[in-house]
Design an enzyme around this catalytic site. Structure first.
Site, short mmCIF file in Angstrom:
data_model
loop_
_atom_site.label_atom_id
_atom_site.label_comp_id
_atom_site.label_asym_id
_atom_site.label_seq_id
_atom_site.Cartn_x
_atom_site.Cartn_y
_atom_site.Cartn_z
N HIS A 1465 -43.09 12.55 26.34
CA HIS A 1465 -44.27 11.69 25.93
C HIS A 1465 -45.50 12.20 26.49
CE1 HIS A 1465 -45.06 7.91 23.33
NE2 HIS A 1465 -46.50 8.37 23.95
N ASN A 1652 -43.79 7.77 13.82
CA ASN A 1652 -44.65 6.61 14.29
C ASN A 1652 -45.92 6.65 13.30
OD1 ASN A 1652 -43.35 6.91 16.53
ND2 ASN A 1652 -44.59 7.98 18.15
#
Length: 1754
Positions: A1465, A1652
């Site tokens: 991430h 997302n």
């Protein structure tokens, strides 16, 4: 000899019969024949068929048969009606229109041939629906149904027939199904009596008669009829035997006696036992019929003729008639009549078309729709044709006129024209992409649903063409129209369209101009599909088209006609042909052949006999003989069954006609093609006006001739109506394309000739279609030829449509229904509910009680303030548009108009107006009234607010100078509005004072009060019978301050301290005086309303918590609005705050009295209450704060003691200090309600300026209307404000201080074009939809759905390591790129870092507790790569880091929370970045090793893995913009693609590691999480914006998903990067390529789709030129809709609908994978507020969209 003798006897019988009864006329005796046989006409043979029942077309040779019978002396003909066919359901309310029309045609044919019909109501079956329900004739219900049927038939056919028989065989009826009883007979006779009475009551003329039929031996019935008054004669069946004629005479005598000497008609005579040489018995028959003792009125002759074997005579006679009635007779007749026409016949016929005439315009799918590959549409032959560069200048139809995206816009144009019919074609490939029914595209089908619904909503009937040339390419690949299998495919396609749209579409063209398909598509090859085979293909194409048409007609006829009641036909194109030399018979014959080769090729099979014309067959046969080795044509043949199925398969004759030809005879030899095979040559007369097309020359009289020819040649038997389905001409695409004089002349001529055909020639033309609505892609001519009534700008992505002058002409013709001016002597205004008369109110306090509005609304939270409200205004809400005289009229010195102050100032150099422009012409509305009315009609507004030009009516301002031409203009305008049901709202004075009055001081002169009253009095008297809504003046405050205070507008007086107050004083008194004039003299008779239009901007206190700012805000409202509104709506005097403020300032300035004049008590009483409603103009809102202003110089401005500021977080506009602050609208309306006694409020002006460069595509105006109107709706629905109407600007105009710099209108006006063309903008169509919906009804997207998710649904919360862990240097963690980035000065706002962040590394227990509180089932977190591998490699594994995550996993599992683990991430080890990071291909191996470590150590506890989170952010924010770590932005052209390429390969390798080593033992799932906004087109009417929106999603999501789910980058991404690379001069794409091995390895590396998603955007394309940059590759700019709720992040607006749409996109694009939404949330900023209502709202809406998506999918 014997035959002649018999005929002579019949003739003698006819004469003697009439003389024997003392009747002088020979035709009184009925010689009866008939009926027609079914299904084929069996004229004279021994075999009999059932009677013709109109279930098929009328037999083609019936007319010859009738002529023959008439020549033999027959006078009457039997026509039995079919109850079953006429009323299949038995209900008279549900007839079959086609059957009714068929019988009417048959009856008319008989009358035309001199035969009187004898109509039989019942001689066959009862409708099955009635028989099964009611049983037999014993049922009283059935008798009642028969009576209804009889009355229906008599009404429909009674005017065409004088003789009727109710039952042809009463005996059969009485014995049907059971033994006859007396009660049944009585019931039947009673029924007959009712029918008899109905008939004679409705048709009382002498000579009409009605009977009942029975057999001659029915004695029981005969006795009942004795002395009957329910029949006029007796209709009987009789047998006659030549062997016993005496018995026949006796039977007739018995009949006569039994019925009381009723007249007898032998309606059926069966002759037997006769031979041809038995003359004596025949004489006996004649003597019996002639007997003085018998009252015989007629006899059936059919069997007599059969017995005399006249069949041969009919056959030979038929050949004779066939020779006489061949093509030549029709054609020669038309030529003769045409030659006989006088010169006057060629003039325009000044008459009206029939009432109900259908006025239409048309388009064709491939020419206008565009969106060639959108929403699953298949490729067509024209797509292929264009893409192969076969059209002019390499044009193609990819976007065309963009009609696929412009339903609202095209229907707007149709409303403007006033057409009642619109013909469009359906794209076969848009509905069935492959051409076959199993390939249905629901999106394509839905487009036509929307179009049809929009048409019907606007009162326009759709006419649908199923096929206009655009064959699906997939079918062409199988041979197209040459393949016989296409008939079935077409039939399936037609059946789908009938089923889907037939409940709304009542007129269908199976094909349009099929000759062009055969000729140009498969013959010459100049059209798609470009096949050049006129020998076989062209004829085979026609063969299959004709059969396809017939099958489609039968599909409709058999399955849909009864329920849908529509018509199906075909639109055939044809020139008119005249002989080149009218004196040459061979040229005449050649011209006939020309018509048969063009029109007859299709019309003859369909309308005549199911087969090709004889001349066509003969010519081709002759050519085959002439050219044995190279026949120029091969004509297929129809079988007898096919002929039967084809003939009569059209409910109308559709005609496309454009031009004519002069034809001469020639020797065609063996040359293929119509001229070679047909032995003719065609040319044009050079005197005929040419057009942009080399084949269309204007020759209007040809249309009339062709219509007459069609009537005579094809409609003599089956007289269906003619619809002109296409007529038009092209102009060039250059020059003055809007002023299309040639098209005006062409249209006028052709429409007039159609009218002549109707009026003078009695041709049944019922529709005229002008081709076409808009310019389009004209096949092989591309865009070089323009057929449209509306110009399309193909250079503009919006494809704006602008009416040409021909459009206005057509609209005028439609309005007049022809060429006669429609005059209406009396116009009534639309009634408006009179308002409650206001009562005087006490003066406002200081501050006023209305400060409660600020106290209520100013403290609102942003979410509450921005929340969009869905609802509707009242049904009587008045939606409108506005203008003013000087801004639009022009004609400044025309027709006696006097000069106004604006004329004088604007025509003087140095006027201060930008570019030194003026309103001399402006929009030229004075000369373009029809064009303004077109816009208003198209918008479908309820009201139009305009102002009167004082100096146009009174040139010097005074009554004595009355200018009647000015009055006439406004009368025409008002009448035109009312004719369109638009309410005129009239402003009497809008700033344009006559200069002559300014010369005496203007509004500073108190004399103006009485002068203005005289002007108003005249207006009330002259226009008040039709105008019911008056405003005395507009924005007097602006006039007083700008005109007399600071001199910015005429009369440009600069006396800021006194003149504004003096002027306002006089304006108020002038208004009040005019109001009382109306009240006293006109209100009782006219019933109108009078008010004043005030400008009112809202102000907000800068700080609501500072009392003096609140007082300043109240004072600001009083100084601006209250200055005029307080005297008029309250107590007749100025506001106390204003009076006190000016008085104090005046005293400080040493004046003895206030500069603000005062009203006397008498004046106050005159003024107060002088408004029937509150009319308000509103634009902006500002902040106000208290100041102490200077005393000197004295000024209205410094009297305020406050200053205004812009609200800087609101959208700017091109005009300074005028931001678009929508929430001010609601607050202003509430303030007016509170301050002025809750009046009815009309918003009379509201808009926003946009730069003229924006022209048509102005999103800011859409946003303004979307937000401002919604705030008005809130005031109405939520606050109870009496908002009654809303108006915005009709069109761009002269904007006073700004000239023509900005546009405020819904329509763009090109002020550089002398025609001042008006073009609807995006906002016009948005506003129309708001008006149509009467507000903002709750859209489907916003509606909540209620239900539950599946039990195993994953409810999760998410974090990321760098964002929460902190502990950036603890326990051996290595540095990440974010550690370095945040410690680099200037990178992070507020100098923040993630060094500690949420300190989750040390607060694991707190995090677990929070997760348990939330009750999630899963927790998604990411691993910090440098915490596990400090230098990014496996050289050293940090056990402390591993232990942290193991402990976290154990804690989660212990809490019954499943972990979701993200490998990466964004926080790359800095050590790896130092060697190139994601740019270095070695990182693929490093990531693979890192993943292996995690899978091995943590995998037994993790079942859901994510390799990467948001690779788009990594690449674009980190390596293009530099806003994220590692902060690189030096190579935006290549670096993102290199990084992305390596990320994708890294993901794939990690997936394979898990799949190969761990899946079997661990059983987990691995995928990647991509982030994506959803994108909507900024302009939903623009194909380019849809493509831009697709680009957004493809570059966000498809960049990654397409390789992983399909193996390679998406074609769109590849093409975009390649095109931009080539544009920059590169030789190849900057996007790296995967090798075949890599594609194979990447493809399918997913176990689910990780997504997302936060928000949506509006997208539109931008051309970056040759720039080499990632953003240039995307070619898109994104914005947000202002109605979307704001959050703590600039980029994030609440758009729940986008999530569902994105989920559907993934489902459709990637084969419906399992989707896990891995992130979704909303931000906040500012003070901490744990009551995060915005977040609750966000989650409720977004999660509900997920539920909708699941429910819809399941």
């Amino acid at each position: 000899m014997q035959k002649l003798l018999w005929l002579g006897c019949l003739y003698f019988l006819c004469i003697l019969g009439s003389q024997g009864r003392g009747v002088k006329r020979q035709d009184d005796f009925v010689l009866l024949a008939g009926p027609l046989a079914q299904p084929e006409l069996k004229t004279f043979s021994n075999g009999e068929h059932a009677a013709f029942d109109c279930s098929h077309p009328i037999p083609a040779n019936s007319k010859l048969y009738f002529e023959y019978l008439r020549s033999k002396g027959v006078t009457h003909f039997k026509v039995p009606l079919s109850w079953v066919q006429l009323l299949p359901t038995g209900l008279s309310s549900e007839p079959q229109p086609g059957v009714v029309r068929c019988y009417q045609t048959l009856l008319k044919q008989l009358l035309e041939e001199g035969l009187q019909p004898l109509v039989i109501l019942h001689g066959s079956d009862v409708p099955e629906s009635l028989r099964s329900r009611y049983g037999g004739w014993e049922s009283q219900w059935l008798l009642e149904m028969f009576q209804q049927y009889a009355e229906f038939a008599l009404k429909e056919f009674g005017p065409l027939a004088q003789s009727w028989v109710t039952f042809s065989d009463l005996d059969e009826v009485l014995h049907a199904g059971q033994a006859a009883g007396d009660h049944r007979l009585q019931n039947i006779l009673q029924l007959n009596k009712k029918i008899y009475q109905f008939y004679h009551h409705n048709f009382p003329e002498i000579g009409r008669r009605l009977s009942i039929g029975l057999k001659g031996r029915d004695e029981a019935v005969l006795s009942q009829l004795k002395g009957s008054t329910t029949v006029d004669f007796l209709s009987v069946d009789m047998d006659y035997s030549c062997a016993s004629s005496a018995n026949f005479a006796q039977e007739l005598k018995n009949l006569q006696i039994s019925t009381g000497n009723l007249p007898i008609l032998i309606q059926r005579l069966t002759v037997h036992d006769c031979s041809y040489n038995e003359q004596e018995p025949l004489r006996n028959l004649m003597n019996v019929l002639h007997s003085h003792d018998l009252n015989i009125i007629g006899c059936d002759m059919k069997d007599v003729l059969v017995q005399q074997e006249m069949h041969g005579a009919v056959v030979s006679g038929g050949k004779h008639f066939k020779r006489l009635t061949r093509l030549g007779s029709s054609y020669q007749k038309i030529l003769h009549e045409s030659a006989a026409k006088s010169t006057e016949d060629r003039d325009v016929l000044t008459k009206a078309f029939p009432v109900g005439f259908q006025w239409a315009t048309s388009t064709e799918s491939f020419k206008v729709e565009g969106a060639w590959a959108a929403d699953g549409k298949g490729e067509t032959i024209w797509d292929r044709f264009g893409h192969e560069n076969q059209a002019f200048n390499n044009h193609n139809a990819d976007t065309a006129a963009d009609s696929y995206r412009k339903v609202d816009i095209d229907v707007y144009l149709l409303r403007g024209l006033g057409v009642n019919t619109y013909q469009f074609s359906i794209s076969w490939a848009r509905i069935f992409p492959s051409g076959h029914k199993d390939s249905l595209s629901e999106e394509g089908a839905l487009y036509y649903d929307n179009l049809i619904d929009a048409l019907i909503e606007s009162g326009i009937q759709p006419v649908v063409t199923l096929y206009h040339w655009d064959l699906p390419q997939a079918l062409q690949d199988d041979g197209g129209w040459t393949n016989p299998s296409i008939v079935t495919a077409y039939m399936d396609y037609a059946a789908f369209c009938f089923h889907r749209y037939g409940n709304r579409v009542k007129s269908w063209n199976t094909f349009s101009s099929p000759w062009v398909v055969s000729h140009a598509g498969y013959g010459t090859g100049v059209h798609a599909p470009g096949i050049k085979d006129y020998v076989t293909a062209s004829y085979q194409v026609t063969h299959n088209i004709v059969k396809s048409h017939a099958e489609a007609w039968h599909v409709y006829n058999d399955n849909y006609r009864t329920t849908q009641g529509g018509k199906v036909g075909i639109a055939l194109n044809s020139d008119w042909a005249e002989p080149a030399d009218a004196e040459k018979p061979e040229d005449k014959e050649a011209a006939e052949r020309y018509l048969q080769f063009m029109l007859g090729w299709f019309a003859h099979p369909i309308f005549i006999d199911g087969d090709y014309p004889e001349v066509l067959k003969t010519q081709i046969a002759n050519k085959a003989k002439e050219c044995p080795s190279s026949a120029p044509a091969v004509l297929p043949t129809f079988t007898d069954e096919e002929k039967s199925r084809i003939k009569g398969t059209s409910d109308f004759f559709g005609l496309n006609h454009y031009t004519s030809r002069l034809v001469s005879s020639s020797v065609g030899g063996c040359t293929p093609g119509p001229e070679g095979v047909g032995d003719f040559q065609a040319k044009v007369d050079p005197s005929w006006p040419a057009t942009a097309s080399d084949w269309i020359y204007s020759m209007p009289t040809g249309l009339r001739s062709l219509l007459n020819y069609i009537k005579s040649e094809y409609l003599a038997v089956n007289n269906v109506p003619i619809y002109i389905t296409g007529n038009g001409m092209p102009t060039d695409d250059s020059g003055d394309t809007l002023n299309d004089v040639s098209r005006i002349q062409y249209m006028t001529g052709y429409i007039s000739e159609a009218l002549k055909a109707i009026e003078l020639d009695k041709v049944d033309v019922q529709r005229f279609t002008v081709q076409s609505l808009v310019d389009g892609f004209e096949g092989n001519k591309g865009y070089s030829e323009r057929f449209g009534l509306h110009q399309v700008n193909f250079e503009d992505g919006y494809r704006p449509r602008t009416p040409k002058q021909s459009a206005y002409l057509f609209a005028q013709i439609i309005e007049q229904n022809g060429f006669v001016s429609s005059k209406q002597d009396h116009f009534e205004g639309v009634k408006i509910s009179p308002p409650r008369r206001s009562t005087p109110l006490p003066p406002s306090e200081v501050p006023s009680a209305s400060k409660s509005v600020w106290e209520k609304f100013t403290p609102q939270k942003r979410l509450d303030r921005q929340m969009y409200h869905y609802g509707n205004f009242s049904q009587d809400f008045l939606w409108g548009v506005s203008s003013s005289a000087y801004q639009i009229e022009g004609g400044y010195n025309q027709d006696g108009k006097g000069q106004s102050v604006w004329d004088v100032v604007s025509n003087n150099p140095g006027s201060g107006i930008p570019e030194d422009v003026n309103g001399n012409v402006a929009c030229d509305s004075y000369n373009r009234l029809d064009e303004d009315l077109y816009m208003l009609q198209a918008l479908k507004v309820k009201t139009y607010r305009f102002s009167l030009s004082w100096s146009r009516i009174f040139p010097n301002g005074r009554l004595a100078s009355l200018n009647q031409k000015g009055v006439d203009y406004y009368n025409r305008l008002i009448n035109g509005l009312l004719a369109r049901k638009i309410t005129p709202m009239v402003t009497i004075y809008h700033w344009d004072l006559p200069q002559a009055l300014q010369d005496i001081g203007g509004w500073q002169n108190v004399e103006m009060i009485s002068i203005f009253n005289d002007y108003c009095d005249f207006c009330f008297a002259t226009f008040g019978d039709r105008v019911k809504f008056w405003m005395t003046m507009n924005d007097p405050q602006g006039l007083a301050w700008l005109g007399y205070g600071i001199g910015r507008i005429p009369p440009k007086i600069t006396e800021p301290g006194t003149a504004p107050y003096q002027v306002a004083h006089n304006l108020i008194k002038a208004h009040a005086t005019a109001y009382h004039t109306y009240d006293d003299k006109y209100r009782a008779s006219q019933g109108g309303m009078v008010s004043i239009a005030l400008n009112a901007e809202w102000v907000e206190p800068k700080d609501i918590n500072v009392p003096r700012d609140l007082v300043a805000a109240d004072r600001a409202m009083q100084f601006n609005v209250g200055w005029f509104a307080h005297p008029i709506f309250k107590n007749g005097d100025y506001p106390e705050a204003m009076k006190a403020q000016v008085l104090v300032k005046s005293e400080f300035q040493g004046l003895s009295q206030s500069r603000l004049p005062s009203f006397t008590e008498e004046e106050k009483n005159l003024i107060k209450g002088t408004a029937d409603m509150f009319c308000v103009n509103h634009y902006t809102t500002r902040l106000v704060t208290h100041v102490t202003a200077a005393f000197s110089p004295a000024s209205y401005l410094s009297d305020w003691d406050y200053v205004e500021e812009e609200i800087i977080d609101q959208p700017t506009t091109p005009i300074g200090f005028t931001r678009a602050v929508s929430f001010g609208m609601r607050r202003l309306l509430n303030w007016i309600k509170e301050e002025y006694g809750d009046p009815d409020i009309y918003i009379t002006e509201n808009s926003v300026a946009t730069p003229r460069e924006w022209a048509f595509d102005e999103i800011d105006r859409v946003f303004l209307h979307k937000t401002y109107i919604d705030e008005a709706l809130k005031a109405y629905e939520l606050d109870g404000v009496k908002v009654k109407g809303y108006a915005t600007y009709l069109m761009d105009s002269f904007q006073y201080l700004y000239g023509y710099l900005f546009g405020f209108g819904l329509h763009h006006v090109d002020f550089n074009n002398p025609n001042r063309p008006r073009t609807p903008k995006f906002s016009a169509h948005f506003y129309y939809n708001v008006m149509r919906d009467n507000g903002f009804p709750l859209p489907e997207d916003e509606k909540m759905i209620y239900g539950e998710f599946k039990k195993d649904f994953i409810w999760s919360s998410a974090t990321a390591s760098y964002q929460i862990e902190g502990a950036w240097r603890e326990d051996g963690k290595g540095l990440s790129i974010w550690d370095k980035f945040t410690h680099t000065p200037g990178k992070i706002s507020e100098h923040d870092t993630g060094d500690v962040a949420c300190n989750s590394y040390n607060k694991m227990e707190d995090d677990i507790a929070a997760l348990k509180t939330v009750n999630v089932s899963h927790y998604r977190f990411s691993i910090s790569w440098p915490r596990i591998l400090p230098d990014g490699t496996t050289k050293y594994i940090n056990q402390a880091g591993l232990n942290y995550y193991k402990k976290l996993l154990d804690s989660l599992i212990a809490a019954n929370i499943e972990p979701q683990v993200t490998l990466y991430h964004w926080d790359l080890p800095q050590a790896l970045q130092d060697v190139g990071g994601w740019e270095n291909e070695t990182i693929i191996e490093r990531f693979k090793e890192y993943a292996d470590v995690l899978f091995e150590n943590l995998g037994p506890k993790v079942k859901l893995w994510i390799t990467f989170n948001e690779p788009f952010v990594i690449t674009v924010l980190g390596h293009v913009q530099g806003a994220h770590a590692p902060g690189l932005n030096d190579r935006p052209d290549t670096l993102p693609y290199i990084v992305g390429h390596n990320i994708i390969k890294s993901h794939a390798e990690a997936w394979h590691v898990y799949n190969d080593k761990y899946r079997a033992s661990q059983g987990g799932l691995v995928s990647i999480t991509v982030n994506s906004d959803w994108a909507e087109p900024r302009n939903p009417y623009k194909q380019e914006d849809y493509e831009a929106a697709r680009n957004v999603v493809e570059f966000y999501l498809g960049w990654w998903a397409h390789p992983i789910f399909n193996g390679d980058y998406s074609p769109l991404v590849k093409k975009s990067v390649l095109d931009q690379s080539l544009a920059g001069g590169l030789t190849k794409s900057r996007l790296p390529e995967f090798t075949p091995e890599e594609i194979k390895r990447i493809n399918g590396t997913y176990d689910y789709f990780g997504l997302n998603h936060y928000c949506s955007v509006l997208a539109f394309p931008v051309d970056f030129g040759t720039t080499q940059h990632f953003e240039a590759d995307r070619g898109v700019v994104v914005i947000s809709d202002r109605t979307w709720l704001e959050t703590g992040s600039v980029w994030l607006r609440m758009t729940p609908f986008g999530l569902r749409r994105l989920l559907k996109f993934i489902k459709d694009e990637y084969r419906n994978p399992p989707i896990i939404i891995t992130e979704n949330g909303v931000s906040e900023n500012g003070p901490v507020d744990l009551n995060d209502v915005h977040r609750k709202y966000y989650y409720e809406k977004y999660i509900n969209q997920v539920l909708k998506g699941i429910k819809t999918t399941s």
